[in-house]
Design a protein around this motif. Structure first.
Motif, PDB file in Angstrom:
ATOM      1  N   ALA A   1      -7.156   4.529 -10.268  1.00 25.39           N
ATOM      2  CA  ALA A   1      -8.195   5.186  -9.469  1.00 25.39           C
ATOM      3  C   ALA A   1      -8.070   4.868  -7.984  1.00 25.39           C
ATOM      4  O   ALA A   1      -8.298   5.743  -7.137  1.00 25.39           O
ATOM      5  CB  ALA A   1      -9.573   4.770  -9.986  1.00 25.39           C
ATOM      6  N   ASP A   2      -7.707   3.625  -7.644  1.00 20.89           N
ATOM      7  CA  ASP A   2      -7.629   3.284  -6.225  1.00 20.89           C
ATOM      8  C   ASP A   2      -6.481   4.001  -5.521  1.00 20.89           C
ATOM      9  O   ASP A   2      -6.603   4.417  -4.361  1.00 20.89           O
ATOM     10  CB  ASP A   2      -7.505   1.765  -6.040  1.00 20.89           C
ATOM     11  N   ILE A   3      -5.372   4.201  -6.243  1.00 25.51           N
ATOM     12  CA  ILE A   3      -4.236   4.907  -5.652  1.00 25.51           C
ATOM     13  C   ILE A   3      -4.550   6.398  -5.528  1.00 25.51           C
ATOM     14  O   ILE A   3      -4.274   7.021  -4.493  1.00 25.51           O
ATOM     15  CB  ILE A   3      -2.962   4.683  -6.489  1.00 25.51           C
TER      16      ILE A   3
ATOM     17  N   ASP B   1       0.835  -1.207   0.000  1.00 25.72           N
ATOM     18  CA  ASP B   1       0.000   0.000   0.000  1.00 25.72           C
ATOM     19  C   ASP B   1       0.870   1.258   0.000  1.00 25.72           C
ATOM     20  O   ASP B   1       0.630   2.196  -0.768  1.00 25.72           O
ATOM     21  CB  ASP B   1      -0.935   0.013   1.215  1.00 25.72           C
ATOM     22  N   HIS B   2       1.868   1.271   0.868  1.00 23.56           N
ATOM     23  CA  HIS B   2       2.791   2.400   0.895  1.00 23.56           C
ATOM     24  C   HIS B   2       3.535   2.497  -0.427  1.00 23.56           C
ATOM     25  O   HIS B   2       3.678   3.598  -0.993  1.00 23.56           O
ATOM     26  CB  HIS B   2       3.796   2.238   2.040  1.00 23.56           C
ATOM     27  N   TRP B   3       4.020   1.372  -0.917  1.00 23.40           N
ATOM     28  CA  TRP B   3       4.818   1.378  -2.139  1.00 23.40           C
ATOM     29  C   TRP B   3       4.047   1.992  -3.298  1.00 23.40           C
ATOM     30  O   TRP B   3       4.584   2.824  -4.051  1.00 23.40           O
ATOM     31  CB  TRP B   3       5.264  -0.032  -2.502  1.00 23.40           C
ATOM     32  N   ASN B   4       2.793   1.608  -3.462  1.00 20.45           N
ATOM     33  CA  ASN B   4       2.018   2.108  -4.586  1.00 20.45           C
ATOM     34  C   ASN B   4       1.773   3.613  -4.498  1.00 20.45           C
ATOM     35  O   ASN B   4       1.783   4.308  -5.524  1.00 20.45           O
ATOM     36  CB  ASN B   4       0.678   1.366  -4.672  1.00 20.45           C
TER      37      ASN B   4
ATOM     38  N   ILE C   1       4.226   9.037  -7.077  1.00 19.96           N
ATOM     39  CA  ILE C   1       5.103  10.213  -7.140  1.00 19.96           C
ATOM     40  C   ILE C   1       6.216   9.964  -8.146  1.00 19.96           C
ATOM     41  O   ILE C   1       6.540  10.821  -8.983  1.00 19.96           O
ATOM     42  CB  ILE C   1       5.700  10.510  -5.751  1.00 19.96           C
ATOM     43  N   ARG C   2       6.807   8.788  -8.083  1.00 20.81           N
ATOM     44  CA  ARG C   2       7.927   8.468  -8.974  1.00 20.81           C
ATOM     45  C   ARG C   2       7.479   8.432 -10.437  1.00 20.81           C
ATOM     46  O   ARG C   2       8.158   8.965 -11.324  1.00 20.81           O
ATOM     47  CB  ARG C   2       8.534   7.126  -8.568  1.00 20.81           C
TER      48      ARG C   2
END
Length: 342
Positions: free
Chosen positions: A292-294, A12-15, A20-21
């Motif tokens: 959309a979820d992110i 979750d954090h990674w996505n 941003i990246r």
């Protein structure tokens, strides 16, 4: 750096950080100019800061008691623009991201505070942001002494790079902050050991943690890609009566072919390398596409402070009319109608 391990450890954090990246890579590629490496390296730090610590309400960038976020390393402006777009600030649209560094866009190469209310101060000249942040923290202390914690109780967070710390103005600012024990000032140092010319050692041998400690700062050293360490460091920083410098060991241009090189500092525009980096991130969207979820998860972060903002408004309304007017005058930067003769 094992990108696959980072992805699976906290997906979750990674996505969120990968958004941003990916936006940074797309924007710099479209502009054919800019600085990709810092936003890619500090995306994890910024994600934890905005998700778990920064007090803000994306619906109102001018809330007086918001935490202040200053990107001293202003060349990495896509970090800030990505955060403002993802969290839902009005005006920071996807079209503005697409037009990064283009004439007429608010997404200038370096953040300009007159182009969007959520840009706290203009940064770009190295050292300027960290020096300004000390003034921000002093202002918070002075206002809190005058109006009390119910109305003034916020932090100033800064992301600074090696270049910021090499500038002479930073030494004076750091010394002043330590002397004044500005406990609500927190600097996050992007400790990637890379400049545009190569490794930092080509130009500077300063032991930055010792430098800050000698000036009276609390210093915490962490892995800048470990969300748990980032969270714990920020939590600890907020308990100190001294200013805090968090040395975030990071990899510039994380996951890209130019990672950990001077090439990673600047514009990463090679199409094949861009796609390879996105594949390493597990990012399947096209240019400027955020699933959309992110995007929804980021927008929820942007709404996180709304309840606290409403509570602050209620506290303000409970104070006397005279006190409210005086607070509003100061926030507007207006001189009092009557000045002391002394």
């Amino acid at each position: 750096m094992d990108i696959a391990a980072l992805r699976t450890a906290n997906p979750d954090h990674w996505n969120k950080a990968a958004a941003i990246r990916a936006l940074t890579l797309d924007a710099v590629h479209a502009a054919n100019s800019g600085h990709s490496g810092m936003p890619m390296g500090m995306a994890d730090v910024a994600t934890v800061l905005f998700e778990k610590h920064l007090k803000f309400d994306a619906a109102d960038p001018n809330w007086p008691d918001r935490d202040r976020f200053i990107l001293s390393a202003g060349h990495g402006s896509m970090l800030l623009y990505s955060l403002l777009y993802l969290t839902g600030y009005e005006g920071m649209t996807l079209d503005q991201i697409r037009n990064f560094r283009q004439w007429g866009a608010i997404t200038a190469g370096h953040p300009e505070n007159f182009l969007h209310d959520a840009i706290e101060t203009t940064t770009g000249p190295l050292g300027q942001g960290i020096a300004n942040s000390v003034g921000f923290a002093i202002a918070e202390e002075a206002l809190r002494a005058r109006f009390g914690r119910k109305l003034v109780d916020h932090y100033t967070y800064v992301i600074a790079g090696d270049g910021c710390l090499m500038e002479g103005v930073s030494q004076e600012a750091i010394t002043l902050a330590g002397r004044q024990a500005l406990g609500k000032l927190i600097v996050l140092w992007d400790n990637n050991n890379i400049t545009i010319d190569g490794e930092v050692g080509l130009a500077d041998r300063t032991d930055q943690p010792k430098r800050f400690a000698s000036a009276g700062w609390q210093v915490i050293e962490i892995d800048g890609h470990d969300p748990d360490e980032i969270d714990a460091a920020l939590t600890k920083a907020k308990t100190s009566r001294r200013p805090t410098m968090i040395a975030c060991k990071t990899h510039i241009a994380l996951g890209h072919a130019a990672q950990d090189t001077s090439k990673g500092h600047g514009a990463l525009t090679d199409e094949g390398q861009l796609q390879a980096a996105k594949e390493a991130y597990g990012w399947t969207g096209g240019p400027f596409e955020v699933p959309a979820d992110i995007k929804s998860a980021w927008e929820e972060i942007g709404r996180r402070g709304a309840e606290e903002h409403a509570a602050w408004n209620a506290r303000l309304s409970e104070t006397s009319e005279r006190r409210q007017k005086e607070f509003a005058r100061i926030m507007a930067g207006e001189a009092p109608k009557k000045l002391s003769a002394r």
